[in-house]
Design a protein around this motif. Structure first.
Motif, PDB file in Angstrom:
ATOM      1  N   PRO A  26       0.644  -1.259   0.187  1.00 30.30           N
ATOM      2  CA  PRO A  26       0.290  -0.218  -0.092  1.00 30.30           C
ATOM      3  C   PRO A  26       0.205   1.709   0.056  1.00 30.30           C
ATOM      4  N   GLU A  27       0.388   2.271  -0.367  1.00 31.92           N
ATOM      5  CA  GLU A  27       1.668   3.583  -0.958  1.00 31.92           C
ATOM      6  C   GLU A  27       1.546   3.917   0.651  1.00 31.92           C
ATOM      7  N   ALA A  28       0.464   3.872   1.800  1.00 28.90           N
ATOM      8  CA  ALA A  28       1.459   4.039   2.942  1.00 28.90           C
ATOM      9  C   ALA A  28       2.794   3.708   4.212  1.00 28.90           C
ATOM     10  N   PHE A  29       2.491   2.142   3.342  1.00 28.01           N
ATOM     11  CA  PHE A  29       3.742   1.403   3.321  1.00 28.01           C
ATOM     12  C   PHE A  29       5.471   2.636   3.419  1.00 28.01           C
ATOM     13  N   HIS A  30       5.223   2.443   2.132  1.00 24.05           N
ATOM     14  CA  HIS A  30       6.292   3.640   1.585  1.00 24.05           C
ATOM     15  C   HIS A  30       6.468   5.009   2.236  1.00 24.05           C
ATOM     16  N   ALA A  31       5.243   5.469   2.279  1.00 21.49           N
ATOM     17  CA  ALA A  31       4.941   6.936   2.528  1.00 21.49           C
ATOM     18  C   ALA A  31       6.213   6.872   3.923  1.00 21.49           C
ATOM     19  N   ALA A  32       5.853   6.288   4.934  1.00 21.33           N
ATOM     20  CA  ALA A  32       6.602   6.077   6.126  1.00 21.33           C
ATOM     21  C   ALA A  32       7.928   5.890   6.421  1.00 21.33           C
ATOM     22  N   LEU A  33       8.799   6.252   4.615  1.00 23.01           N
ATOM     23  CA  LEU A  33      10.166   6.622   4.488  1.00 23.01           C
ATOM     24  C   LEU A  33      10.188   8.512   4.546  1.00 23.01           C
ATOM     25  N   ASN A  34       9.132   8.503   4.288  1.00 17.85           N
ATOM     26  CA  ASN A  34       9.132  10.332   3.966  1.00 17.85           C
ATOM     27  C   ASN A  34       9.106  11.331   5.002  1.00 17.85           C
ATOM     28  N   GLN A  35       8.164  10.438   6.072  1.00 15.31           N
ATOM     29  CA  GLN A  35       7.611  10.557   7.919  1.00 15.31           C
ATOM     30  C   GLN A  35       8.627  11.238   8.747  1.00 15.31           C
ATOM     31  N   GLU A  36       8.208  12.029   9.468  1.00 13.79           N
ATOM     32  CA  GLU A  36       8.925  12.359  10.841  1.00 13.79           C
ATOM     33  C   GLU A  36       9.111  10.923  11.324  1.00 13.79           C
ATOM     34  N   TYR A  37      10.152  10.114  11.758  1.00 13.15           N
ATOM     35  CA  TYR A  37      10.588   9.211  13.168  1.00 13.15           C
ATOM     36  C   TYR A  37       9.644   9.327  13.777  1.00 13.15           C
ATOM     37  N   ARG A  38       8.961   8.511  14.651  1.00 10.92           N
ATOM     38  CA  ARG A  38       7.416   8.575  15.797  1.00 10.92           C
ATOM     39  C   ARG A  38       8.610   7.468  17.134  1.00 10.92           C
ATOM     40  N   LEU A  39       8.420   7.613  18.204  1.00 10.67           N
ATOM     41  CA  LEU A  39       9.221   6.749  18.896  1.00 10.67           C
ATOM     42  C   LEU A  39       8.330   5.157  19.435  1.00 10.67           C
ATOM     43  N   ASP A  40       8.984   4.652  19.819  1.00 13.25           N
ATOM     44  CA  ASP A  40       7.779   3.701  20.479  1.00 13.25           C
ATOM     45  C   ASP A  40       9.503   2.715  20.856  1.00 13.25           C
ATOM     46  N   ALA A  41       8.372   1.927  22.093  1.00 13.27           N
ATOM     47  CA  ALA A  41       9.670   0.909  23.093  1.00 13.27           C
ATOM     48  C   ALA A  41      10.164   0.553  22.000  1.00 13.27           C
ATOM     49  N   GLY A  42      11.802   0.311  23.209  1.00 12.39           N
ATOM     50  CA  GLY A  42      13.028  -0.165  22.613  1.00 12.39           C
ATOM     51  C   GLY A  42      13.848   1.554  21.997  1.00 12.39           C
ATOM     52  N   ASP A  43      12.845   2.362  21.782  1.00 12.55           N
ATOM     53  CA  ASP A  43      14.170   3.666  21.190  1.00 12.55           C
ATOM     54  C   ASP A  43      14.821   3.975  22.903  1.00 12.55           C
ATOM     55  N   ARG A  44      16.020   4.818  22.362  1.00 15.22           N
ATOM     56  CA  ARG A  44      17.198   5.673  23.860  1.00 15.22           C
ATOM     57  C   ARG A  44      17.649   6.779  23.542  1.00 15.22           C
ATOM     58  N   LEU A  45      16.469   7.475  24.481  1.00  8.87           N
ATOM     59  CA  LEU A  45      16.653   9.308  24.152  1.00  8.87           C
ATOM     60  C   LEU A  45      17.893   9.499  24.840  1.00  8.87           C
ATOM     61  N   ARG A  46      18.860  10.889  24.118  1.00  9.87           N
ATOM     62  CA  ARG A  46      19.394  11.526  25.279  1.00  9.87           C
ATOM     63  C   ARG A  46      18.804  12.874  25.429  1.00  9.87           C
ATOM     64  N   VAL A  47      18.630  12.718  26.961  1.00  8.01           N
ATOM     65  CA  VAL A  47      17.854  14.177  26.563  1.00  8.01           C
ATOM     66  C   VAL A  47      18.613  15.315  27.748  1.00  8.01           C
ATOM     67  N   THR A  48      18.816  16.126  27.730  1.00  6.76           N
ATOM     68  CA  THR A  48      19.780  17.533  27.612  1.00  6.76           C
ATOM     69  C   THR A  48      19.048  18.359  28.481  1.00  6.76           C
ATOM     70  N   VAL A  49      19.235  18.530  29.368  1.00  4.08           N
ATOM     71  CA  VAL A  49      18.429  19.880  30.359  1.00  4.08           C
ATOM     72  C   VAL A  49      19.744  20.666  30.382  1.00  4.08           C
ATOM     73  N   PHE A  50      19.658  21.405  29.603  1.00  2.00           N
ATOM     74  CA  PHE A  50      20.887  22.693  29.437  1.00  2.00           C
ATOM     75  C   PHE A  50      21.076  23.113  31.455  1.00  2.00           C
ATOM     76  N   GLU A  51      22.456  23.250  31.912  1.00  2.00           N
ATOM     77  CA  GLU A  51      22.545  23.634  33.155  1.00  2.00           C
ATOM     78  C   GLU A  51      21.920  22.383  34.091  1.00  2.00           C
ATOM     79  N   GLN A  52      21.278  21.779  33.706  1.00  4.33           N
ATOM     80  CA  GLN A  52      21.049  20.238  34.596  1.00  4.33           C
ATOM     81  C   GLN A  52      21.014  18.800  34.792  1.00  4.33           C
ATOM     82  N   ASP A  53      22.060  19.421  35.385  1.00  2.59           N
ATOM     83  CA  ASP A  53      23.091  17.732  35.146  1.00  2.59           C
ATOM     84  C   ASP A  53      22.639  16.991  35.110  1.00  2.59           C
ATOM     85  N   SER A  54      21.746  16.923  36.607  1.00  9.71           N
ATOM     86  CA  SER A  54      20.814  15.592  37.656  1.00  9.71           C
ATOM     87  C   SER A  54      19.856  15.063  36.857  1.00  9.71           C
ATOM     88  N   LEU A  55      19.386  16.404  35.590  1.00 12.43           N
ATOM     89  CA  LEU A  55      18.198  15.914  35.097  1.00 12.43           C
ATOM     90  C   LEU A  55      18.517  15.195  33.673  1.00 12.43           C
TER      91      LEU A  55
END
Length: 186
Positions: A26-55
């Motif tokens: 289906p068209e949506a199958f290949h359209a997913a390649l051009n969409q912005e990445y959507r997060l799901d279980a298993g993704d690991r994110l680097r969260v930086t809160v500037f000037e807040q090293d503990s967060l």
């Protein structure tokens, strides 16, 4: 003679009828390649809160689809872009914890993809951006001797639906995809 010819035509038609051509995905199958990445279980994110090293740290999206951060608790991440998660974290921190939080969210490690079927070693593998089906097969140890080497099936989740499409080896693989190598008939 006519009977033999009619039998030959009937046999040819039945053999050709057995040749199954898979419709394109289906068209949506290949359209997913051009969409912005959507997060799901298993993704690991680097969260930086500037000037807040503990967060600032690396946080994993859990099976329920949430990030668990100090002070603010659970932040929904499943189905959201990294920028949407950044906005949610910023808003939560601004709500009684920090006056003007400056937050950055980047994908540190993508959720794995899976390879199964006619490969040397099927299983779960780490995703690398820009990966193709051919790369995925190579990571899984290559094709088995019985593998269909022209096309493969990819199952991916698109807009909450699980879709399977038959693709060529140069097609991209996305995080969370399941690549299935079929057995050839002859």
């Amino acid at each position: 003679m006519r009977v033999a010819r009619a039998a030959l035509v009937a046999l040819s038609a039945s053999l050709l009828g057995g040749c199954v051509t898979t419709p394109p995905p289906p068209e949506a199958f290949h359209a997913a390649l051009n969409q912005e990445y959507r997060l799901d279980a298993g993704d690991r994110l680097r969260v930086t809160v500037f000037e807040q090293d503990s967060l600032s740290a690396i946080y994993a999206v859990d099976k329920a689809g949430y990030l668990s951060l100090p002070l603010i608790g659970s932040v929904p991440a499943r189905g959201k872009t990294p920028d949407e998660v950044r906005s949610a974290i910023t808003a939560a921190l601004r709500n009684g914890f920090l006056r003007d939080p400056d937050v950055s969210v980047q994908v540190e490690q993508y959720r794995p993809f899976f390879v199964m079927g006619e490969v040397a070693t099927g299983g779960q593998y780490s995703y690398v951006p820009g990966m193709t089906v051919q790369n995925a097969v190579a990571i899984a140890g290559g094709f088995s001797p019985r593998a269909e080497k022209r096309t493969v099936d990819i199952t991916r989740q698109v807009n909450g639906q699980v879709i399977t499409g038959r693709v060529v080896l140069s097609d991209p693989v996305l995080p969370g995809d399941t690549v299935t190598i079929r057995e050839r008939l002859f």
